[in-house]
Design an enzyme around this catalytic site. Structure first.
Site, PDB file in Angstrom:
ATOM      1  N   GLU A 200     -78.939  93.565  69.815  1.00  0.00           N
ATOM      2  CA  GLU A 200     -77.905  92.607  68.918  1.00  0.00           C
ATOM      3  C   GLU A 200     -77.266  93.744  67.916  1.00  0.00           C
ATOM      4  O   GLU A 200     -76.713  93.342  67.066  1.00  0.00           O
ATOM      5  CB  GLU A 200     -78.509  91.526  68.467  1.00  0.00           C
ATOM      6  CG  GLU A 200     -78.914  90.551  69.336  1.00  0.00           C
ATOM      7  CD  GLU A 200     -79.334  89.152  68.634  1.00  0.00           C
ATOM      8  OE1 GLU A 200     -79.701  89.071  67.210  1.00  0.00           O
ATOM      9  OE2 GLU A 200     -79.507  88.127  68.971  1.00  0.00           O
ATOM     10  N   GLU A 277     -84.812  81.609  59.975  1.00  0.00           N
ATOM     11  CA  GLU A 277     -85.046  80.699  61.252  1.00  0.00           C
ATOM     12  C   GLU A 277     -86.104  81.218  61.960  1.00  0.00           C
ATOM     13  O   GLU A 277     -86.958  82.051  62.013  1.00  0.00           O
ATOM     14  CB  GLU A 277     -83.797  81.513  62.173  1.00  0.00           C
ATOM     15  CG  GLU A 277     -83.392  80.870  63.485  1.00  0.00           C
ATOM     16  CD  GLU A 277     -82.457  81.836  64.065  1.00  0.00           C
ATOM     17  OE1 GLU A 277     -81.410  81.990  63.423  1.00  0.00           O
ATOM     18  OE2 GLU A 277     -82.272  81.880  65.393  1.00  0.00           O
ATOM     19  N   LYS A 329     -76.140  76.677  69.874  1.00  0.00           N
ATOM     20  CA  LYS A 329     -75.528  77.602  71.092  1.00  0.00           C
ATOM     21  C   LYS A 329     -75.506  76.878  72.348  1.00  0.00           C
ATOM     22  O   LYS A 329     -76.246  76.112  72.811  1.00  0.00           O
ATOM     23  CB  LYS A 329     -77.009  78.446  71.512  1.00  0.00           C
ATOM     24  CG  LYS A 329     -77.627  79.615  70.558  1.00  0.00           C
ATOM     25  CD  LYS A 329     -78.751  79.976  70.887  1.00  0.00           C
ATOM     26  CE  LYS A 329     -79.410  81.155  69.915  1.00  0.00           C
ATOM     27  NZ  LYS A 329     -80.757  81.596  70.310  1.00  0.00           N
TER      28      LYS A 329
HETATM   29  P1  PGA Z   1     -81.608  85.083  72.442  1.00  0.00           P
HETATM   30  O1  PGA Z   1     -82.124  85.325  71.017  1.00  0.00           O
HETATM   31  O2  PGA Z   1     -80.241  85.083  72.520  1.00  0.00           O
HETATM   32  O3  PGA Z   1     -82.378  86.313  72.930  1.00  0.00           O
HETATM   33  O4  PGA Z   1     -82.460  83.898  72.876  1.00  0.00           O
HETATM   34  C1  PGA Z   1     -81.264  84.951  69.651  1.00  0.00           C
HETATM   35  C2  PGA Z   1     -82.140  83.929  68.821  1.00  0.00           C
HETATM   36  O5  PGA Z   1     -83.264  83.916  68.878  1.00  0.00           O
HETATM   37  O6  PGA Z   1     -81.519  83.609  67.849  1.00  0.00           O
HETATM   38 ZN    ZN Z   2     -83.307  82.503  67.006  1.00  0.00          ZN
END
Ligand code: PGA
Ligand code: ZN
Length: 404
Positions: A200, A277, A329
């Site tokens: 990221e 989180e 998401k």
């Molecule tokens: P992921 O992680 O996109 O690899 O699932 C992001 C997160 O846990 O916020």
């Molecule tokens: Zn997360």
């Protein structure tokens, strides 16, 4: 009427150079739009399936065989007809035939095409009641990567700059500056040694959780002094990733749930954490409630793998008062209609929403529109890498267009 005349789904590489899909949707007015779907690495168990067995080629075949003809000719106005047709064409509770990423790409591209047709930006197509586009999300910017997003880093997955300013230009600037100051600190800590970047865009270094938090806290304080902007530490523990056999397994020790709750609460106090989180495993609804009771007045306690943007799981969290915020998401649940149902429930109950990227992203800006349209408290999208900066830049454009 906004009849669909064509839907195309094609392969696309994400920021990890893994295959994902993009969709192009055309309406009978000639309006058309294209959107790509991101992919996670630390996925929640209860997410929809991103791709069917056989991966992207199988998803493309399933789209051709099961979904395309059901979509062509549909009136897309209002979006839900399209999202319902995607569910019917798939026929499973978790999109395991056509893939949640195919559904996501089609759903988002359809909403964008509706916007093109009616001369509205995407955020307005999605806008919830009372959202007028003048209240902007804070930036939740990942600065140090660990867990599944890094090799050799801390167990905690993300060390975050949480920048709470009204003007997106200020939030973005503060989060980027924290990332830069952390880089300088790591260079001093590891002189002449190579440092890396994780999935990221955050730094990766051979440091532990506590050292990473010290560096993050100092960097936020320095940037606050320097700029007078409100930026504070945050973490995404992604705790399900190191929870095995009833224990939270760190390199040097293991903690049971009570121990983990104590440890997390201590971190919030010691490091001034304002964004927390997934501090516990994805099934720990009651444990989350204990964390929220302990630190919920000082920090956003955010459920990601806990809720997976799923309205039924959120209902349970609301009943138990598991958290005061939820990560959103789209591809955890597969369509914008499902996403907005979860958002509406969260808003009704006063939970903050955070619109979030995935660790494998596409270089597109539509997430910034989702954040603005749902009245999100935060936009979680990282600070480095074209696929992350695309979202920051789009938020800046929205800020300029909407008068900050
Ligand atoms: P992921 O992680 O996109 O690899 O699932 C992001 C997160 O846990 O916020
Ligand atoms: Zn997360």
């Amino acid at each position: 009427m906004s009849r669909i005349t064509e839907v195309k789904v094609a392969p696309l590489y994400d920021s990890r150079a893994h295959l994902t899909v993009e969709a192009t949707v055309t309406l009978d007015s000639g309006a058309h739009a294209r959107a790509g779907a991101p992919s996670g690495a630390s996925t929640g168990t209860h997410e929809v399936v991103a791709f069917p067995d056989g991966g992207v080629p199988a998803a493309l075949a399933a789209f051709r065989d099961r979904a395309r003809s059901a979509l062509i000719g549909l009136d897309a106005a209002g979006l839900s007809s399209v999202d319902e047709a995607l569910h019917r064409a798939d026929g499973t509770p978790n999109f395991s035939r056509i893939g949640g990423n195919t559904a996501t790409a089609i759903s988002v591209a359809t909403a964008m095409a509706l916007g093109v047709e009616s001369h509205r930006p995407l955020w307005k197509v999605l806008a919830r009641s009372g959202v007028d586009g003048t209240s902007f999300p804070s930036i939740v910017g990942n600065c140090i990567n660990g867990g599944r997003h890094a090799i050799g880093g801390p167990e905690i997955q993300e060390f975050i700059a949480f920048a709470e300013e009204k003007d997106p230009a200020d939030s973005v600037r503060a989060a980027i500056r924290v990332h830069g100051v952390i880089g300088e600190a790591l260079e001093r800590r590891f002189p002449g040694q190579a440092l890396g970047r994780g999935d990221e865009g955050g730094w990766v270094a051979g440091i532990g959780n506590v050292e990473a938090l010290e560096i993050l806290k100092d960097a936020c304080a320095k940037v606050r002094d320097e700029t007078h902007l409100a930026v504070h530490p945050g973490i995404d523990m992604a705790a399900s990733e190191f929870f095995r056999g009833g224990q939270y397994r760190y390199r040097d020790r293991s903690l049971d749930e009570e121990g983990q709750i104590g440890f997390v609460s201590e971190l919030v106090d010691r490091y001034g954490i304002r964004y927390l989180e997934d501090p516990l495993d994805e099934e720990a609804f009651e444990g989350f409630a204990a964390v929220t009771r302990a630190v919920g007045r000082r920090a956003l306690v955010v459920g990601d793998d806990l809720y997976v943007t799923n309205v039924v799981r959120l209902e349970r969290g609301i009943t138990l008062r598991s958290s005061n915020a939820i990560l959103i998401k789209v591809n955890q649940v597969g369509t914008l209609t499902d996403t907005l149902a979860t958002v509406d429930l969260a808003r009704r109950d006063g939970l903050a929403t955070i619109a979030s990227h995935r660790s494998g992203e596409v270089p597109e800006g539509w997430l910034a529109h989702v954040a603005l349209g749902i009245g999100a408290r935060g936009l979680k999208c990282g600070v480095l890498g074209g696929e992350r900066v695309a979202k920051l830049n789009e938020l800046l454009r929205l800020g300029r267009a909407n008068g900050t």
